[in-house]
Design an enzyme around this catalytic site. Structure first.
Site, mmCIF file in Angstrom:
data_model
loop_
_atom_site.group_PDB
_atom_site.id
_atom_site.type_symbol
_atom_site.label_atom_id
_atom_site.label_comp_id
_atom_site.label_asym_id
_atom_site.label_seq_id
_atom_site.Cartn_x
_atom_site.Cartn_y
_atom_site.Cartn_z
ATOM 1 N N GLU B 55 1.018 -1.295 0.207
ATOM 2 C CA GLU B 55 -0.372 0.042 0.299
ATOM 3 C C GLU B 55 1.239 1.580 0.212
ATOM 4 O O GLU B 55 0.565 2.264 -0.974
ATOM 5 C CB GLU B 55 -1.156 -0.011 0.608
ATOM 6 C CG GLU B 55 -1.935 -0.937 1.453
ATOM 7 C CD GLU B 55 -0.964 -2.189 1.882
ATOM 8 O OE1 GLU B 55 -0.130 -2.636 1.871
ATOM 9 O OE2 GLU B 55 -2.284 -3.220 1.721
ATOM 10 N N PHE B 80 -6.314 0.353 6.265
ATOM 11 C CA PHE B 80 -4.513 0.097 5.219
ATOM 12 C C PHE B 80 -3.935 1.733 4.319
ATOM 13 O O PHE B 80 -2.951 1.821 5.047
ATOM 14 C CB PHE B 80 -4.848 -0.849 4.168
ATOM 15 C CG PHE B 80 -4.600 -2.727 5.209
ATOM 16 C CD1 PHE B 80 -4.411 -2.456 6.156
ATOM 17 C CD2 PHE B 80 -6.055 -3.031 4.364
ATOM 18 C CE1 PHE B 80 -5.106 -3.822 7.480
ATOM 19 C CE2 PHE B 80 -5.464 -4.345 4.816
ATOM 20 C CZ PHE B 80 -5.466 -4.692 6.221
#
Lengths: 280, 311
Positions: B55, B80
């Site tokens: 991410e 996230f």
């Protein structure tokens, strides 16, 4: 092959950049002298030879892009940008001053010629990947160059990005590792060893070129080799000396982010005032 | 009330807008089947980038794409997108105010089975605290679709927080979404309830129940958490005896805090917060069961209103 004249010209530019960095630092002011000087030759080769940039039109669509992932070395980029005319040279004297355009780390909003906000280490290669992907989508032939520090290679995001560059086959991207061997607190091999670099990058699928990062001839040749490499990204592992060109700062972690005394400042200026062979 | 999927609406909106605007590119971190960004991949594979389970790299890559004049949408679970990639969002995207759109999917407790690691109860607070960031929380599928269009038209970073589960259809089908505009979904005069996401429909249920007792509750869909118009908030609470905020989020730093910041000088206007009481999520076998466990119910809103009127 680069001509003798070109090499001399670029070496002279690198000397001027280092001198400019020292002048920006001044006496008693803390700054990233070491990391700015270790990549000065690479920065000179890019800005004065390889990259197509237009100071009059800094956002020109087909310009090449320069990113300093090791954003703390901003001083050397500022020196080049001012010299090229992206902004008045007087700004260099106001580096890091409140309200000035030259921040402690590169800021694309405040400084003409700066392409992104970098300095939180580990992020530059990802940004470069995004630029390279975008340029490729638009069919623009420009190249993205990103300088990364060897201490910075401890950041996991670098390796996420390194995988991505290869996954997307980004041959319009060149990463240059300024391997000066020192992180803020001391030698990388004694602190958090990011070596060996070549097997790591090669293992990730990169085309790897190892050079002496202070040999202008090797830098120019490596950039040419990168241009000829298709289908995958190139990383140039440039072995450098932190603080290069200034006797007391060379290989001295104290000048990762340190201040010069009046005596040191004068000495640094003297050492950097010796015009290289050929000159210009 | 009929329910519909917000994340499907999100994916469909990306496809719809991507057809007209080739600048739109979509990045995914291996959750495309959940975030529904996969719908965009099916239509425009050349503008869809599978970034792997990474991410941080995804967020900073999006910064680079926006610098090459694209409009990137990055997708992951809210926990996230706001947590793992926080520094990249802050440093590479928000400081220069880049035109990157961040989709925090499966937000709040909506990923009920996966437990605390996958449930975002602080993402609104995190995103709201970042200068230059716009924060949106759609209440239903229609609002989601309109918001995605507004996000494309908005120049700058935007965070959208999307629920995993089908939610009741409550917002107006007509018109465009205007970022920063609060919508009154039920008019009333005694108490103003500012809610967003799943809690808007809960607030409507509470308002219905209290109407029978002669209590008039105004329900405001605060689907833009930031920028929040002080004037609008003040206008909505005009004449009310108290304010309740309701969010599927920690009571620390989210919608309740945002409203309280605006109303801090209103001495005669007590505020009650309905939200997660400073604790992490946990697994449950159903979404409703989990919402009930954390007191994110119409009943909790009704109790908060009653409390304000009794005091």
């Amino acid at each position: 092959m680069a001509t003798e004249e070109l090499i001399n010209h670029l070496e002279e530019k690198a000397r001027q950049l280092r001198l400019s960095v020292v002048e920006m630092m001044g006496i008693g002011k803390v700054g990233h002298l070491g990391g700015s000087c270790s990549c000065a030759d690479i920065v000179a080769a890019l800005y004065y030879h390889r990259m197509k940039v237009d100071p009059q039109n800094p956002k020109k669509a087909d310009r090449d892009r320069f990113l300093l992932s090791k954003g703390h070395a901003a001083l050397v980029q500022y020196a080049a940008l001012a010299d090229l005319g992206f902004f008045p040279k007087e700004e260099l004297q106001r580096v890091k001053a409140l309200g000035g355009m030259l921040q402690g780390h590169p800021d694309m909003i405040k400084t003409p010629g700066v392409e992104a906000n970098t300095g939180s280490l580990g992020q530059g290669l990802s940004i470069a990947n995004g630029m390279a992907l975008g340029l490729r989508l638009d069919g623009i032939e420009s190249k993205v160059f990103v300088i990364i520090g060897d201490g910075e290679l401890a950041e996991g995001q670098i390796w996420e990005a390194a995988m991505a560059s290869v996954n997307f086959g980004l041959d319009n991207l060149v990463a240059i590792v300024d391997q000066n061997g020192l992180q803020a607190t001391g030698p990388i091999i004694e602190r958090f060893n990011t070596n060996p670099l070549t097997p790591k990058w090669a293992g990730f699928g990169w085309h790897v070129i190892e050079i002496d990062g202070h040999s202008m001839r090797e830098i120019v040749a490596a950039l040419e080799e990168a241009d000829a490499t298709r289908g995958k990204p190139t990383v140039i592992i440039a072995k450098t000396v932190k603080g290069k060109g200034i006797s007391f700062a060379e290989n001295n972690a104290a000048f990762h982010n340190g201040a010069m005394t009046a005596e040191q400042y004068e000495l640094a200026k003297r050492e950097l005032s010796i015009v290289a062979r050929g000159g210009c | 009330m009929a329910t519909r999927s917000l994340r499907v609406a999100y994916g469909q909106a990306l496809v719809e807008l991507g057809k007209e605007d080739e600048r739109i590119v979509v990045l995914e971190a291996d959750l495309g089947k959940s975030t529904m960004s996969i719908l965009f991949q099916e239509q425009y594979p050349e503008r869809y980038f599978e970034m792997g389970i990474a991410e941080q790299n995804m967020a900073a890559t999006a910064a680079g794409l926006s610098l090459a004049d694209k409009i990137p949408f990055i997708n992951s679970f809210a926990v996230f997108a706001s947590g793992r990639a926080y520094d990249q969002v802050r440093q590479s995207i928000a400081i220069p105010g880049l035109n990157v759109k961040i989709c925090g999917s499966s937000a709040g407790l909506s990923d009920f089975g996966d437990g605390s690691t996958h449930q975002a109860i602080e993402d609104m607070a995190i995103m709201r605290a970042i200068p230059n960031m716009t924060v949106l929380v759609p209440a239903d599928a229609v609002e989601t679709r309109k918001m995605v269009k507004a996000m494309v038209e908005w120049n700058g970073p935007v965070y959208i927080r999307i629920n995993r589960n089908d939610l009741p259809m409550i917002t107006d089908i007509e018109g465009d979404y205007e970022i920063g505009k609060l919508q009154v979904v039920r008019d009333g005069s005694d108490i103003a309830v500012f809610a967003n996401g799943v809690m808007v429909s809960k607030a409507l249920v509470a308002a219905d129940e209290l109407k029978r007792d002669g209590i008039s509750v105004k329900v405001i869909n605060a689907s833009t958490v930031k920028p929040l118009s002080k004037d609008e908030v003040l206008a909505h609470v005009q004449g009310c005896k108290g304010v309740v905020t309701a969010e599927e989020h920690s009571i620390i730093g989210g919608l309740g805090s945002a409203i309280a910041e605006v109303l801090r000088r209103e001495r005669n206007l007590p505020i009650e917060f309905v939200g997660v009481q400073d604790s992490f999520g946990t697994s449950a076998l159903s979404y409703d069961e989990l919402l009930e466990h954390y007191g994110l119910t119409a009943e909790a809103i009704r109790d908060a209103i009653t409390l304000l009127l009794e005091s």
